[in-house]
Write a protein that holds these residues in place. Structure first.
Motif, PDB file in Angstrom:
ATOM      1  N   LEU A 163       9.882  19.156  -4.632  1.00 30.54           N
ATOM      2  CA  LEU A 163      10.396  17.989  -5.348  1.00 30.54           C
ATOM      3  C   LEU A 163       9.744  17.760  -6.703  1.00 30.54           C
ATOM      4  CD1 LEU A 163      10.467  15.474  -2.340  1.00 30.54           C
ATOM      5  CD2 LEU A 163      12.321  16.931  -3.187  1.00 30.54           C
ATOM      6  N   ARG A 164       8.531  18.274  -6.891  1.00 35.11           N
ATOM      7  CA  ARG A 164       7.805  18.025  -8.137  1.00 35.11           C
ATOM      8  C   ARG A 164       6.778  19.135  -8.352  1.00 35.11           C
ATOM      9  NH1 ARG A 164       3.295  14.050  -8.755  1.00 35.11           N
ATOM     10  NH2 ARG A 164       2.646  15.922  -9.881  1.00 35.11           N
ATOM     11  N   PRO A 165       6.386  19.379  -9.590  1.00 37.95           N
ATOM     12  CA  PRO A 165       5.358  20.384  -9.853  1.00 37.95           C
ATOM     13  C   PRO A 165       3.959  19.802  -9.660  1.00 37.95           C
ATOM     14  CG  PRO A 165       6.140  19.466 -11.916  1.00 37.95           C
ATOM     15  CD  PRO A 165       6.974  18.831 -10.825  1.00 37.95           C
ATOM     16  N   GLY A 166       2.970  20.678  -9.670  1.00 42.53           N
ATOM     17  CA  GLY A 166       1.582  20.235  -9.698  1.00 42.53           C
ATOM     18  C   GLY A 166       1.019  19.778  -8.377  1.00 42.53           C
ATOM     19  N   THR A 167       1.438  20.390  -7.261  1.00 39.91           N
ATOM     20  CA  THR A 167       0.863  20.026  -5.970  1.00 39.91           C
ATOM     21  C   THR A 167       0.219  21.264  -5.340  1.00 39.91           C
ATOM     22  OG1 THR A 167       2.652  20.497  -4.406  1.00 39.91           O
ATOM     23  CG2 THR A 167       2.818  18.469  -5.700  1.00 39.91           C
ATOM     24  N   ARG A 168      -0.811  21.037  -4.518  1.00 42.34           N
ATOM     25  CA  ARG A 168      -1.492  22.154  -3.873  1.00 42.34           C
ATOM     26  C   ARG A 168      -2.250  21.671  -2.644  1.00 42.34           C
ATOM     27  NH1 ARG A 168      -6.735  23.485  -7.679  1.00 42.34           N
ATOM     28  NH2 ARG A 168      -7.155  24.909  -5.941  1.00 42.34           N
ATOM     29  N   VAL A 169      -2.463  22.591  -1.703  1.00 39.03           N
ATOM     30  CA  VAL A 169      -3.360  22.346  -0.578  1.00 39.03           C
ATOM     31  C   VAL A 169      -4.690  23.006  -0.922  1.00 39.03           C
ATOM     32  CG1 VAL A 169      -3.806  22.732   1.864  1.00 39.03           C
ATOM     33  CG2 VAL A 169      -1.495  22.287   1.087  1.00 39.03           C
ATOM     34  N   GLY A 202      10.258   8.623   0.561  1.00 37.44           N
ATOM     35  CA  GLY A 202      10.032   7.695  -0.536  1.00 37.44           C
ATOM     36  C   GLY A 202       9.847   8.387  -1.877  1.00 37.44           C
ATOM     37  N   VAL A 203       9.138   9.500  -1.883  1.00 38.10           N
ATOM     38  CA  VAL A 203       8.951  10.255  -3.130  1.00 38.10           C
ATOM     39  C   VAL A 203      10.286  10.801  -3.620  1.00 38.10           C
ATOM     40  CG1 VAL A 203       7.896  12.314  -4.152  1.00 38.10           C
ATOM     41  CG2 VAL A 203       6.539  10.820  -2.674  1.00 38.10           C
ATOM     42  N   MET A 204      11.082  11.320  -2.689  1.00 38.91           N
ATOM     43  CA  MET A 204      12.401  11.835  -3.057  1.00 38.91           C
ATOM     44  C   MET A 204      13.248  10.746  -3.697  1.00 38.91           C
ATOM     45  SD  MET A 204      14.395  14.533  -2.880  1.00 38.91           S
ATOM     46  CE  MET A 204      16.137  14.968  -2.968  1.00 38.91           C
ATOM     47  N   ALA A 205      13.220   9.556  -3.126  1.00 37.55           N
ATOM     48  CA  ALA A 205      14.003   8.445  -3.675  1.00 37.55           C
ATOM     49  C   ALA A 205      13.517   8.064  -5.066  1.00 37.55           C
ATOM     50  CB  ALA A 205      13.921   7.249  -2.739  1.00 37.55           C
ATOM     51  N   ARG A 206      12.210   8.101  -5.269  1.00 33.69           N
ATOM     52  CA  ARG A 206      11.662   7.735  -6.573  1.00 33.69           C
ATOM     53  C   ARG A 206      11.976   8.771  -7.649  1.00 33.69           C
ATOM     54  NH1 ARG A 206       9.048   4.082  -3.967  1.00 33.69           N
ATOM     55  NH2 ARG A 206       7.731   2.504  -4.955  1.00 33.69           N
ATOM     56  N   LEU A 207      11.944  10.032  -7.276  1.00 34.73           N
ATOM     57  CA  LEU A 207      12.194  11.084  -8.261  1.00 34.73           C
ATOM     58  C   LEU A 207      13.667  11.173  -8.640  1.00 34.73           C
ATOM     59  CD1 LEU A 207       9.856  13.878  -6.862  1.00 34.73           C
ATOM     60  CD2 LEU A 207       9.508  12.486  -8.917  1.00 34.73           C
ATOM     61  N   GLY A 208      14.544  10.759  -7.741  1.00 35.93           N
ATOM     62  CA  GLY A 208      15.970  10.710  -8.046  1.00 35.93           C
ATOM     63  C   GLY A 208      16.554  12.048  -8.463  1.00 35.93           C
ATOM     64  N   GLU A 232       0.833  -1.197   0.000  1.00 33.52           N
ATOM     65  CA  GLU A 232       0.000   0.000   0.000  1.00 33.52           C
ATOM     66  C   GLU A 232       0.873   1.256   0.000  1.00 33.52           C
ATOM     67  OE1 GLU A 232      -4.462   0.734   0.904  1.00 33.52           O
ATOM     68  OE2 GLU A 232      -3.350  -1.127   0.812  1.00 33.52           O
ATOM     69  N   LEU A 233       1.910   1.247   0.817  1.00 37.48           N
ATOM     70  CA  LEU A 233       2.825   2.382   0.860  1.00 37.48           C
ATOM     71  C   LEU A 233       3.511   2.572  -0.490  1.00 37.48           C
ATOM     72  CD1 LEU A 233       4.335   4.608   2.354  1.00 37.48           C
ATOM     73  CD2 LEU A 233       5.951   2.865   3.159  1.00 37.48           C
ATOM     74  N   GLU A 234       3.954   1.479  -1.106  1.00 36.62           N
ATOM     75  CA  GLU A 234       4.613   1.567  -2.409  1.00 36.62           C
ATOM     76  C   GLU A 234       3.677   2.172  -3.449  1.00 36.62           C
ATOM     77  OE1 GLU A 234       7.866   0.604  -3.323  1.00 36.62           O
ATOM     78  OE2 GLU A 234       8.105   0.602  -1.154  1.00 36.62           O
ATOM     79  N   ALA A 235       2.413   1.789  -3.412  1.00 30.72           N
ATOM     80  CA  ALA A 235       1.438   2.319  -4.366  1.00 30.72           C
ATOM     81  C   ALA A 235       1.206   3.815  -4.152  1.00 30.72           C
ATOM     82  CB  ALA A 235       0.119   1.559  -4.244  1.00 30.72           C
ATOM     83  N   VAL A 236       1.199   4.247  -2.890  1.00 30.18           N
ATOM     84  CA  VAL A 236       1.057   5.674  -2.592  1.00 30.18           C
ATOM     85  C   VAL A 236       2.238   6.448  -3.167  1.00 30.18           C
ATOM     86  CG1 VAL A 236       1.072   7.391  -0.740  1.00 30.18           C
ATOM     87  CG2 VAL A 236      -0.363   5.358  -0.539  1.00 30.18           C
ATOM     88  N   LEU A 237       3.438   5.928  -2.973  1.00 28.02           N
ATOM     89  CA  LEU A 237       4.636   6.597  -3.482  1.00 28.02           C
ATOM     90  C   LEU A 237       4.618   6.674  -5.003  1.00 28.02           C
ATOM     91  CD1 LEU A 237       7.365   5.026  -1.159  1.00 28.02           C
ATOM     92  CD2 LEU A 237       6.188   7.214  -0.905  1.00 28.02           C
ATOM     93  N   ASP A 238       4.161   5.618  -5.652  1.00 30.95           N
ATOM     94  CA  ASP A 238       4.071   5.622  -7.117  1.00 30.95           C
ATOM     95  C   ASP A 238       3.165   6.743  -7.608  1.00 30.95           C
ATOM     96  OD1 ASP A 238       5.763   3.461  -7.335  1.00 30.95           O
ATOM     97  OD2 ASP A 238       4.160   1.973  -7.503  1.00 30.95           O
TER      98      ASP A 238
END
Length: 338
Positions: free
Chosen positions: A214-220, A312-318, A177-183
């Motif tokens: 770390l990435r574009p397209g995020t908002r609260v 985890g997101v940081m690791a995935r984005l590299g 579940e955690l891996e899917a969230v990170l994806d």
């Protein structure tokens, strides 16, 4: 009041656990409805592996949700019927639940056994415990820390409780579940929006503050009704909506999750072990323990999970994530003193 984050109306105290069949439920004066411990003969759910010295305490709601992958067709019907009207459907007779699900009564009994209960009565008792836990508030629960406690004993007791809650939360966390969230959160093709309740909105802002570096397209999301309505009109299959909702659950947040799910968005829910009603429409669910040394629920384990997700997101984005972070740092300039 239905505000999940209104910690002035929530709380929990820990205590001794009392066995109920192959699971565990809380006894009087303990954490009522704290869930079922994965024991011998009980299915602890995918990814629910204990860490060193940590018990896996998984609620009935979470067990039912995790059971979907490995159940028979008939048992999946029972699980979905329960989740669609949780927990009320489980408080009916086994025959009535079977009728609702369109299966036989023995199928219901087998399903309950797969969840780790000796019988339907033990299953229903665990559900009643969960209802009590969902409704927990400082008005109904005694403080775990009594009057006259010295600063030293407060420090030791509080430290032990927070460490225990963190261990329990990470032990019960589902790795898939955690891996899917990170994806989802690391996918540059996705737009990410976050929302929380009165107190848990802090978590939504905290996650966004990191992800936007770390990435574009995020908002609260602005929680005002007119703003949520406008977002709901534009939301679609490219969107991931991260929802933070803890007991006592917030009605407008739950309704918003249902609305955006209906329009095709992926819903990632961060909640407690008893599961916000938003779990009915969530694609992925990350539950954590919330009981604290005081009558007010804690966001400490939830914050730890948020920081885990950021890592985890940081690791995935590299390299792409590192380069964006470098550019953001250069533009922001040096605002530190040291």
């Amino acid at each position: 009041m239905t505000d999940e984050g209104d910690r002035a109306e929530r709380g929990g105290v820990s205590g001794e656990e009392v066995k109920t069949g192959e699971g565990v439920r809380a006894g009087k004066g303990a954490e009522s409805g704290e869930g079922v411990r994965a024991g011998e003969g009980a299915e602890s759910g995918e990814g629910a592996k204990a860490g060193e010295g940590a018990e896996i305490l998984v609620s009935v709601a979470e067990r039912v949700r995790r059971s979907l992958a490995g159940s028979s067709a008939g048992e999946r019907l029972v699980a979905r019927t329960l989740l669609a009207n949780y927990p009320a459907a489980g408080l009916e007779t086994a025959a009535r639940l079977a009728e609702r699900a369109g299966v036989s009564a023995p199928t219901v009994v087998r399903f309950v056994a797969r969840l780790g209960f000796e019988g339907y009565r033990a299953f229903q008792q665990a559900l009643r415990d969960e209802i009590e836990a969902r409704r927990a508030s400082p008005l109904t629960l005694a403080q775990q820390l009594g009057d006259g406690m010295t600063p030293a004993s407060l420090r030791v007791s509080a430290g032990a409780i927070f460490r225990q809650r963190l261990d329990e939360s990470f032990a019960a966390l589902s790795d898939p579940e955690l891996e899917a969230v990170l994806d989802l959160l690391a996918d540059p093709a996705r737009r990410i929006a976050m929302i929380g309740g009165r107190f848990s909105h802090i978590l939504a802002e905290y996650l966004d503050l990191h992800l936007r570096l770390l990435r574009p397209g995020t908002r609260v999301l602005d929680p005002r009704p007119e703003s949520l309505a406008a977002f709901s009109v534009d939301v679609g299959r490219r969107d991931v909506v991260v929802v933070f909702d803890y007991r006592r659950y917030q009605r407008d947040v739950v309704e918003f999750a249902r609305r955006v799910h209906g329009r095709g968005a992926k819903v990632v829910l961060f909640t407690d072990p008893w599961l916000s009603p938003a779990s009915e429409v969530a694609d992925l669910v990350i539950p954590v323990r919330v009981e604290a040394p005081s009558p007010f629920d804690s966001l400490v384990p939830a914050l730890a999970l948020v920081e885990t997700v950021v890592a985890g997101v940081m690791a995935r984005l590299g390299k792409a994530g590192e380069e964006r972070l470098r550019q953001c740092e250069e533009i922001a300039g040096d605002v530190t003193l040291g």
